[in-house]
Design a protein around this motif. Structure first.
Motif, mmCIF file in Angstrom:
data_model
loop_
_atom_site.group_PDB
_atom_site.id
_atom_site.type_symbol
_atom_site.label_atom_id
_atom_site.label_comp_id
_atom_site.label_asym_id
_atom_site.label_seq_id
_atom_site.Cartn_x
_atom_site.Cartn_y
_atom_site.Cartn_z
ATOM 1 N N ALA A 24 -37.124 3.489 67.138
ATOM 2 C CA ALA A 24 -35.736 2.931 66.943
ATOM 3 C C ALA A 24 -35.272 2.305 65.562
ATOM 4 O O ALA A 24 -34.044 2.696 65.112
ATOM 5 C CB ALA A 24 -35.211 2.233 67.886
ATOM 6 N N THR A 25 -36.165 1.649 65.188
ATOM 7 C CA THR A 25 -35.671 1.074 63.965
ATOM 8 C C THR A 25 -35.686 2.002 62.702
ATOM 9 O O THR A 25 -34.938 1.835 61.754
ATOM 10 C CB THR A 25 -36.746 -0.257 63.549
ATOM 11 O OG1 THR A 25 -36.680 -1.119 64.344
ATOM 12 C CG2 THR A 25 -36.501 -0.816 62.166
ATOM 13 N N SER A 27 -35.021 4.964 63.003
ATOM 14 C CA SER A 27 -33.906 5.990 62.940
ATOM 15 C C SER A 27 -32.620 5.237 62.276
ATOM 16 O O SER A 27 -32.023 5.755 61.729
ATOM 17 C CB SER A 27 -33.711 6.113 64.391
ATOM 18 O OG SER A 27 -32.246 6.989 64.525
ATOM 19 N N ARG A 28 -32.503 3.914 62.877
ATOM 20 C CA ARG A 28 -31.398 3.137 62.267
ATOM 21 C C ARG A 28 -31.539 2.927 60.654
ATOM 22 O O ARG A 28 -30.443 3.153 60.023
ATOM 23 C CB ARG A 28 -31.398 1.679 62.847
ATOM 24 C CG ARG A 28 -30.870 1.648 64.278
ATOM 25 C CD ARG A 28 -30.271 0.431 64.674
ATOM 26 N NE ARG A 28 -31.300 -0.590 64.749
ATOM 27 C CZ ARG A 28 -32.310 -0.874 65.538
ATOM 28 N NH1 ARG A 28 -32.356 -0.200 66.649
ATOM 29 N NH2 ARG A 28 -33.492 -1.688 65.286
ATOM 30 N N ARG A 31 -30.793 6.274 58.692
ATOM 31 C CA ARG A 31 -29.380 6.770 59.008
ATOM 32 C C ARG A 31 -28.301 5.764 58.247
ATOM 33 O O ARG A 31 -27.258 5.906 58.426
ATOM 34 C CB ARG A 31 -28.940 6.963 60.446
ATOM 35 C CG ARG A 31 -29.438 8.242 61.062
ATOM 36 C CD ARG A 31 -29.008 8.447 62.311
ATOM 37 N NE ARG A 31 -29.632 7.617 63.364
ATOM 38 C CZ ARG A 31 -28.985 6.940 64.260
ATOM 39 N NH1 ARG A 31 -27.571 6.671 64.161
ATOM 40 N NH2 ARG A 31 -29.771 6.190 65.085
ATOM 41 N N LEU A 33 -27.682 2.763 59.338
ATOM 42 C CA LEU A 33 -26.973 1.940 60.233
ATOM 43 C C LEU A 33 -27.032 0.235 60.040
ATOM 44 O O LEU A 33 -28.509 -0.096 59.414
ATOM 45 C CB LEU A 33 -27.389 2.213 61.463
ATOM 46 C CG LEU A 33 -27.131 3.799 61.877
ATOM 47 C CD1 LEU A 33 -27.176 3.943 63.403
ATOM 48 C CD2 LEU A 33 -25.484 3.945 61.974
ATOM 49 N N GLY A 35 -28.028 -3.612 61.097
ATOM 50 C CA GLY A 35 -29.160 -4.127 62.007
ATOM 51 C C GLY A 35 -30.548 -4.075 61.325
ATOM 52 O O GLY A 35 -31.529 -4.304 62.138
ATOM 53 N N VAL A 36 -30.614 -3.592 60.085
ATOM 54 C CA VAL A 36 -32.002 -3.493 59.656
ATOM 55 C C VAL A 36 -32.099 -4.247 58.249
ATOM 56 O O VAL A 36 -31.126 -3.942 57.389
ATOM 57 C CB VAL A 36 -32.347 -1.937 59.421
ATOM 58 C CG1 VAL A 36 -33.713 -1.958 58.990
ATOM 59 C CG2 VAL A 36 -32.095 -1.109 60.793
ATOM 60 N N ARG A 41 -35.863 -1.631 55.749
ATOM 61 C CA ARG A 41 -35.239 -0.232 55.273
ATOM 62 C C ARG A 41 -36.234 0.363 54.104
ATOM 63 O O ARG A 41 -36.399 1.665 53.921
ATOM 64 C CB ARG A 41 -33.875 -0.380 54.825
ATOM 65 C CG ARG A 41 -32.934 0.880 54.818
ATOM 66 C CD ARG A 41 -31.579 0.306 54.352
ATOM 67 N NE ARG A 41 -30.907 -0.483 55.192
ATOM 68 C CZ ARG A 41 -30.225 -0.239 56.278
ATOM 69 N NH1 ARG A 41 -30.292 0.899 56.545
ATOM 70 N NH2 ARG A 41 -29.779 -1.280 56.918
ATOM 71 N N THR A 63 -25.757 11.674 66.517
ATOM 72 C CA THR A 63 -25.582 10.366 66.369
ATOM 73 C C THR A 63 -24.519 9.893 65.418
ATOM 74 O O THR A 63 -23.757 9.010 65.736
ATOM 75 C CB THR A 63 -26.730 9.588 65.823
ATOM 76 O OG1 THR A 63 -27.453 10.001 64.773
ATOM 77 C CG2 THR A 63 -27.781 9.756 67.083
ATOM 78 N N THR A 64 -24.421 10.661 64.352
ATOM 79 C CA THR A 64 -23.245 10.453 63.305
ATOM 80 C C THR A 64 -21.926 11.375 63.561
ATOM 81 O O THR A 64 -20.929 10.830 62.933
ATOM 82 C CB THR A 64 -23.970 10.746 61.903
ATOM 83 O OG1 THR A 64 -24.286 12.251 61.734
ATOM 84 C CG2 THR A 64 -25.062 9.838 61.570
#
Length: 352
Positions: A24-25, A27-28, A31, A33, A35-36, A41, A63-64
């Motif tokens: 999940a991290t 993915s974020r 992308r 997003l 929260g990372v 990153r 997702t986007t």
């Protein structure tokens, strides 16, 4: 188990394992997003790069809401004009990290031209659409219902941004050039056999031809107007047909031909050589486009910046795609220009 010889597929799980984080991290992080952390990153980016991982566009779209793809509606891909426009557009689209998906229209789609655009499927596959010479025969609702940005090239639709040349002016300029050097019996080889689809280019160029003749009070002779479309072989066939209609006599032939495109003009020149008709001493020929091969024929032409039209249209489309608020439609008109080479000259001297 035998080795298939294929490299194993790298997925988000492998990237997560190498980076020491959860899928999940990953993915974020990939992308962009929130929260990372910056450090995480960067670690994820390095892991993805070292493994050769490329995110799935379809997964990103879920997702986007973006596919990072542009659709191109084109009636013909084999014709030079369309391939050159696509080439110019692809330069811009590729540099911006977008893919290009091609959809057929018109003759490529056969009898279903009016319904070829499945808008429900299209708006989920691409973020925007380039419509090349969108035919008037296409169901308007299918375009209005796209719900994604649309930019046209070579045609104009109400309320839609586009890039084009004035094809009436193109026909007028070609015919005016021939009249300026003394021609009065001028053929137009270029009516479109696919006019059932509502493509306007050939008809507009013929309108310019007629306008120029009438300004000089020259009557329009239907016998000097031929159906060709835009193919080289059609230009060849059209001149052979005209020659036969003139009783195989040079004295009865027109002194000049305005061909709807450079490709048709090339076919006309080829047929003229077979018939021992000299270019331009016996017959002047002018085309349209400034095709990449036109200089090899030393062809006089009305040039248009074809690849530049594709580039400008792609930039306009990407601007629309990236703008959250709808922007006012914009039409960019490109200027065609006369390029005089060796296939046009004064009319032949009548044989006494």
């Amino acid at each position: 188990m035998a080795d298939s010889g294929l490299a194993p597929m790298i997925g988000i799980v492998e990237v997560a394992a190498l980076a020491g984080v959860s899928p999940a991290t990953v993915s974020r992080a990939l992308r962009g997003l929130p929260g990372v952390s910056v450090t995480t990153r960067e670690n994820v980016a390095r892991a993805a790069e070292s493994l050769g991982y490329v995110a799935s566009p379809s997964a990103a779209a879920l997702t986007t809401g973006r596919t990072c793809a542009i659709g191109v509606l084109a009636p013909w891909i084999s014709r030079w004009f369309f391939s050159a426009v696509i080439e110019g557009a692809q330069e811009v689209v590729g540099e911006q990290g977008y893919d290009t998906l091609l959809y057929p229209l018109g003759a490529n789609a056969g009898p279903v031209a009016k319904v070829v655009v499945n808008t429900r499927a299209l708006h989920k596959r691409v973020d925007g659409v380039l419509g090349l010479n969108v035919p008037l025969g296409l169901e308007p609702l299918s375009l209005n219902d796209l719900r994604i940005p649309l930019v046209t090239v070579g045609s104009m639709l109400p309320g839609v941004s586009g890039v084009l040349v004035d094809d009436v002016e193109v026909g007028y300029s070609a015919t005016t050039h021939l009249m300026a050097i003394g021609h009065r019996r001028i053929a137009f080889l270029g009516r479109d056999p696919d006019d059932m689809y509502g493509f306007t280019v050939a008809a507009d160029r013929e309108r310019g031809y007629v306008k120029a003749l009438r300004e000089q009070r020259i009557s329009v002779d239907p016998a000097l107007i031929g159906v060709t479309g835009f193919a080289i072989e059609a230009g060849e066939q059209a001149l052979m047909k005209l020659w036969a209609a003139c009783g195989n006599q040079l004295a009865r032939m027109p002194t000049a031909v305005f061909a709807v495109s450079d490709e048709v003009a090339m076919g006309v020149i080829y047929a003229a050589r077979r018939l021992s008709i000299r270019i331009p001493e016996d017959l002047s020929v002018i085309g349209v486009d400034n095709h990449d091969m036109s200089y090899l024929f030393d062809l006089t032409t009305i040039g248009q910046p074809v690849r530049e039209q594709g580039r400008i249209a792609a930039l306009m489309l990407l601007d629309h795609v990236r703008t959250s608020e709808p922007s006012a439609p914009k039409v960019v008109r490109m200027n065609p220009g006369l390029i005089v080479r060796a296939t046009t000259g004064p009319p032949r001297v009548p044989i006494s």
